[in-house]
Write a protein that holds these residues in place. Structure first.
Motif, PDB file in Angstrom:
ATOM      1  N   THR A  38       0.839  -1.129   0.081  1.00  0.00           N
ATOM      2  CA  THR A  38      -0.153   0.080   0.001  1.00  0.00           C
ATOM      3  C   THR A  38       0.828   1.273   0.003  1.00  0.00           C
ATOM      4  O   THR A  38       0.622   2.108  -0.676  1.00  0.00           O
ATOM      5  N   SER A  41       2.052   1.749  -3.450  1.00  0.00           N
ATOM      6  CA  SER A  41       0.882   2.294  -4.358  1.00  0.00           C
ATOM      7  C   SER A  41       0.688   3.761  -4.030  1.00  0.00           C
ATOM      8  O   SER A  41       0.562   4.614  -4.829  1.00  0.00           O
ATOM      9  N   SER A 210       2.630  -6.558  -8.665  1.00  0.00           N
ATOM     10  CA  SER A 210       1.139  -5.865  -8.796  1.00  0.00           C
ATOM     11  C   SER A 210       0.697  -4.583  -8.177  1.00  0.00           C
ATOM     12  O   SER A 210      -0.162  -3.976  -8.904  1.00  0.00           O
ATOM     13  N   ALA A 211       1.764  -4.181  -7.399  1.00  0.00           N
ATOM     14  CA  ALA A 211       1.667  -2.631  -7.139  1.00  0.00           C
ATOM     15  C   ALA A 211       1.683  -1.780  -8.312  1.00  0.00           C
ATOM     16  O   ALA A 211       1.194  -0.831  -8.487  1.00  0.00           O
ATOM     17  N   ASP A 213       1.255  -2.669 -11.462  1.00  0.00           N
ATOM     18  CA  ASP A 213       0.038  -3.048 -12.359  1.00  0.00           C
ATOM     19  C   ASP A 213      -1.132  -2.049 -11.842  1.00  0.00           C
ATOM     20  O   ASP A 213      -1.759  -1.490 -12.675  1.00  0.00           O
ATOM     21  N   ASP A 214      -1.304  -2.149 -10.480  1.00  0.00           N
ATOM     22  CA  ASP A 214      -2.603  -1.415 -10.100  1.00  0.00           C
ATOM     23  C   ASP A 214      -2.186   0.194 -10.072  1.00  0.00           C
ATOM     24  O   ASP A 214      -3.315   0.791 -10.206  1.00  0.00           O
TER      25      ASP A 214
END
Lengths: 511, 358
Positions: A38, A41, A210-211, A213-214
């Motif tokens: 998080t 991100s 994935s961070a 990608d997000d």
């Protein structure tokens, strides 16, 4: 597609910096979150992230896992050393709780190499196969292979790894010579710390991906981590060798300081709330430690920066001794600075208070630290002495050198210091670590013993091998240059034996 | 009655032996780990005073010869040290009553403990150097003219040798060094056995307890935030001769030795003065502004000014805050016979020995 984003995940803050054509175009500071993901991100969201070619992440996640003994694999150790070394088995000298968390099975096996590359003993292949089976029966797939003098000739380690993989399908093998320097126990320890982090490396790097990608980054955006010497680590390499990220925090900060201040050779001090961390720059890179370094109380000898930490920071407590002597630290109010320091309405005299009282530091909304009870000039003079001595200890010669001061407590560094030619305070110094990550280059390193070659030929042979390694890791051949060349003639050994250690770096090729 | 050694004693020995290694002797770290490891398995050690030995007692004298780098890679098995003693016992046809160190300075201080870990005999609180010296024949036993033979030598691959006779101590050094180099520059050795009477008359008595005591002194000084260098000087009967900062170290290897010079620029009371330290594996000669202030055979120890730990000739580097501590050598080494082995001239200096306390 020329932009690079550097993200440094620290214990308190996650910093981000966006670099375009070598210049900082944006920075951000966000709190580090429990799940790390998080925080990353959030940091990404806080900076413009279009047209991004590459994201580089520096993280202390793996160091923390070792320190907290959390999420560690059990490891099978294959030591190639018999008939010597039996009384010093793998994990000897580790703190008991960490050894208990990491110990899977250990096997000491006939083999190893002599200092001149001859075999000490032929490798006992049957014993390696037997060890692999025992590891399999115990459900262990993280394996360390460490053999005596393997940096001189790695063939036995490589053969043992081949056999382990053949007889233990799915095994993930850490070879000691890929990580460590001469000193079998310290090298094996580094490999052991690495192997115990392999599961965590996979989950963490998946989370980083994935961070990205997000955050909506382009699908082709490359992800790298930074390693201990301030250079790039590919994601695949980071999955295999997470231990190489251990010191990337201070390293990224030093690299960033060097780049922001435009200093190639000199000294860096990062003054935080509790400590001042000193390092030395050689060719724009942190100088490497040559002696054993304790990591999580384990004695290791591998690629780590030469650092000196002194108990001097913005939150350091000020005391006056009976004779009138002023002392600073080493204890600090740390993260409670904003509530406990006098200038924030608290009751503890700190270095920050002395700086405010002396007028060196202006903080909006701060109250006057009247209860300081000591001449603030005297406090700052003591701080200056501590900084001067710390900087001097990192030098290798008496010549004057520039000092780059970064970090929230950099006000403790005066503009003039003995032995220092210039004190530099670059812009973006508060996110120097993220800048250092964003601008990381590709490296190659060699450390081995050469015989009968003479100094020049031995250094040339080592350099050639190091350049090959850097190019294989993604460097643009024309940009590769040596940043550290060191040779040590070996006392006691016959036949002009010398140990040569070189490191080279080069720019990362664009995608 | 001997004294049972505790874990704290062996931890202190590691610090103290490194100090009286006078810059050389090799880091005790690995041998210290070896001894800690056997102690964690329940093994205990008894250290006896030389005076407790019967005159006809047989004492094994042990050390490992070789290159520190090889030791760091091979990780010596303590059983190999014990094996050298066993081979010697076979050769002379009688078992040993005790074991002692050749060299109390540096890593070899732990060798008698490593042997005793596998042999049911006590360790003698003594050695034959009282420090570390660059060559194996630089011992009190050689100075006394005691018999230099035999010597047993062990490589763990089953290479075991006894040098049954040599004409001189120097030949024993040369013959054993050839074997050591040929087997990869590391071998456990058991030197010429000594009688209890010889040990009482000619060894450096109580050097192991001195080393343990110096380590304990450093430990306590740190705990009390006292000056460890001053405390060590008091405990060793020595004197602090200089304090400053290492500003230059020049090293070269010749003839299998690490040679060179370190420069320390004075701080505090020595501000403006310059100390030069010559070394050959160990610190040999200290000059203050060009004048010799201490030489071999006296112990020249360079200590980290803050922590009190030793600074080795291999580890000295720019910027270290260092104190020079000199400790007088035992009388035997200062005698005419002693100086022929370990005086400045024996090490290639045209100098008379300088007593640091004079």
């Amino acid at each position: 597609m020329t932009r690079r984003i550097g993200i440094d995940v620290g214990g308190t803050n996650t910093d981000a910096a966006v670099i375009d054509a070598g210049a900082v175009v944006a920075t951000a500071k966000t709190p580090t979150t429990e799940d790390v993901l998080t925080g990353i991100s959030d940091a990404l969201a806080a900076v413009p992230h279009h047209d991004v070619d590459t994201v580089v992440i520096g993280t202390t996640h793996f160091t923390n896992a070792v320190v907290q003994r959390q999420d560690l694999n059990r490891v099978g150790f294959v030591r190639l050393c018999l008939p010597s070394g039996r009384s010093l088995p793998p994990l000897v000298g580790w703190p008991t709780d960490l050894a208990d968390a990491v110990r899977g099975r250990t096997a000491m096996i006939t083999g190893g190499v002599e200092y001149d590359g001859r075999p000490f003993e032929q490798l006992d292949e049957a014993a390696v196969i037997e060890a692999a089976r025992r590891f399999g029966d115990a459900g262990i797939d993280a394996v360390v292979v460490a053999g005596s003098f393997s940096p001189v000739d790695p063939t036995q380690e490589e053969r043992a790894a081949e056999l382990v993989c053949e007889h233990l399908p799915g095994a993930r093998v850490t070879l000691s010579h890929r990580l460590g320097r001469l000193g079998l126990l310290e090298r094996e320890n580094a490999a052991g710390l690495n192997a115990c982090l392999l599961d965590l490396a996979d989950t963490t790097i998946d989370a980083f991906s994935s961070a990205l990608d997000d955050a909506g980054l382009d699908e082709g955006t490359r992800l790298f981590l930074t390693q201990n010497d301030g250079t790039l680590l590919t994601v695949d390499e980071a999955r295999r060798h997470p231990v190489l990220t251990f010191a990337s925090g201070p390293t990224n900060s030093m690299r960033g300081a060097a780049l922001l201040a435009g200093v190639e050779d000199g000294l860096v001090v990062d003054v935080g709330g509790t400590t001042a961390d000193f390092g030395a720059l050689v060719g724009g890179y942190p100088r490497q430690a040559n002696a054993a370094v304790d990591v999580g109380e384990v004695r290791t000898l591998f690629q780590l920066p030469d650092l000196l930490s002194v108990g001097l920071g913005g939150g350091s407590r000020i005391r006056v001794e009976l004779g009138g002597n002023v002392t600073i630290g080493p204890d600090s109010v740390g993260q409670r600075l904003l509530t406990e320091a006098l200038c924030f309405g608290g009751s503890v005299p700190t270095l920050t208070d002395a700086a405010v009282k002396a007028g060196r530091l202006v903080i909006d909304g701060a109250v006057s630290p009247d209860a300081l009870g000591v001449d603030p000039g005297a406090v700052l003079a003591v701080a200056a002495e501590l900084v001067a001595e710390g900087a001097d200890r990192l030098k290798l010669t008496a010549a004057e050198a520039p000092l780059v001061a970064v970090g929230g407590g950099a006000f403790a560094v005066p503009d003039r210091l003995p032995g220092i030619s210039d004190v530099l305070r670059p812009p973006h110094a508060d996110t120097a670590n993220a800048v250092g990550a964003a601008l990381a280059e590709v490296s190659g390193e060699v450390d081995r013993v050469f015989h009968e070659l003479g100094r020049e030929a031995a250094v040339a042979a080592a350099l050639e091998l190091a350049v090959q390694r850097a190019v294989a890791a993604g460097a643009v051949t024309e940009t590769v240059r040596p940043i550290e060349v060191e040779d040590l003639p070996l006392a006691y050994l016959a036949g002009d034996a010398r140990r040569v250690r070189v490191r080279v770096v080069g720019s990362l090729a664009h995608r | 009655m001997g004294r049972a050694l505790t874990i704290t004693d062996v931890d202190d020995l590691a610090v103290g032996a490194w100090i009286i290694g006078t810059g050389g002797g090799g880091s005790p770290h690995l041998n210290h780990l070896n001894v800690r490891q056997v102690m964690s398995g329940g093994r205990t050690f008894e250290m006896i005073d030389p005076t407790e030995l019967e005159d006809d007692a047989r004492v094994a004298v042990v050390s490992t010869m070789g290159a520190p780098l090889v030791m760091q890679e091979r990780l010596q098995d303590s059983r190999d040290v014990a094996r050298a003693v066993e081979i010697m016992a076979d050769h002379i046809g009688a078992p040993f009553d005790a074991v002692m160190a050749t060299e109390i300075g540096g890593s070899n201080a732990f060798q008698p403990l490593m042997a005793a870990a596998h042999l049911d005999i006590p360790v003698v609180d003594a050695d034959a150097m009282g420090r570390a010296y660059p060559e194996a024949q630089m011992t009190s036993f050689a100075i006394a003219g005691l018999q230099p033979w035999p010597l047993s030598l062990v490589d763990p691959r089953g290479i075991e040798a006894v040098i049954s006779h040599v004409p001189t101590w120097k030949w024993m050094e040369r013959a054993s060094r050839v074997l050591t180099v040929e087997t990869g520059s590391m071998a456990a050795t058991c030197k010429a056995p000594r009688t209890g009477a010889e040990v009482k008359r000619w060894s450096v008595a109580n050097s192991m307890s001195l080393a343990i005591g110096l380590g304990a002194t450093v430990r306590r000084a740190r705990a009390e935030h006292a000056d460890p260098v001053e405390a060590v000087a008091d405990a060793a009967g020595g004197r602090r001769l200089f304090g400053g900062k290492v500003t230059d170290v020049e090293r070269r290897t010749t003839g299998g030795f690490l040679r060179g010079m370190a420069v320390v620029e004075g701080l505090d009371g020595w501000s403006g003065q310059r100390l030069e330290l010559d070394f050959q594996n160990e610190w040999l000669v200290a000059r203050l502004d060009g004048q010799p202030i201490a030489t071999v055979p006296h112990l020249i120890c360079l200590l980290d000014a803050e922590s009190g730990t030793a600074i080795g000739t291999e580890t000295a580097r720019y910027g270290q805050r260092a104190s020079l501590l000199a400790i007088p050598a035992p009388d035997l080494f200062r005698s005419e016979a002693g100086l022929r082995y370990v005086g400045p001239r024996a090490m290639g200096y045209d100098l008379d020995p300088v007593d640091p306390l004079s």
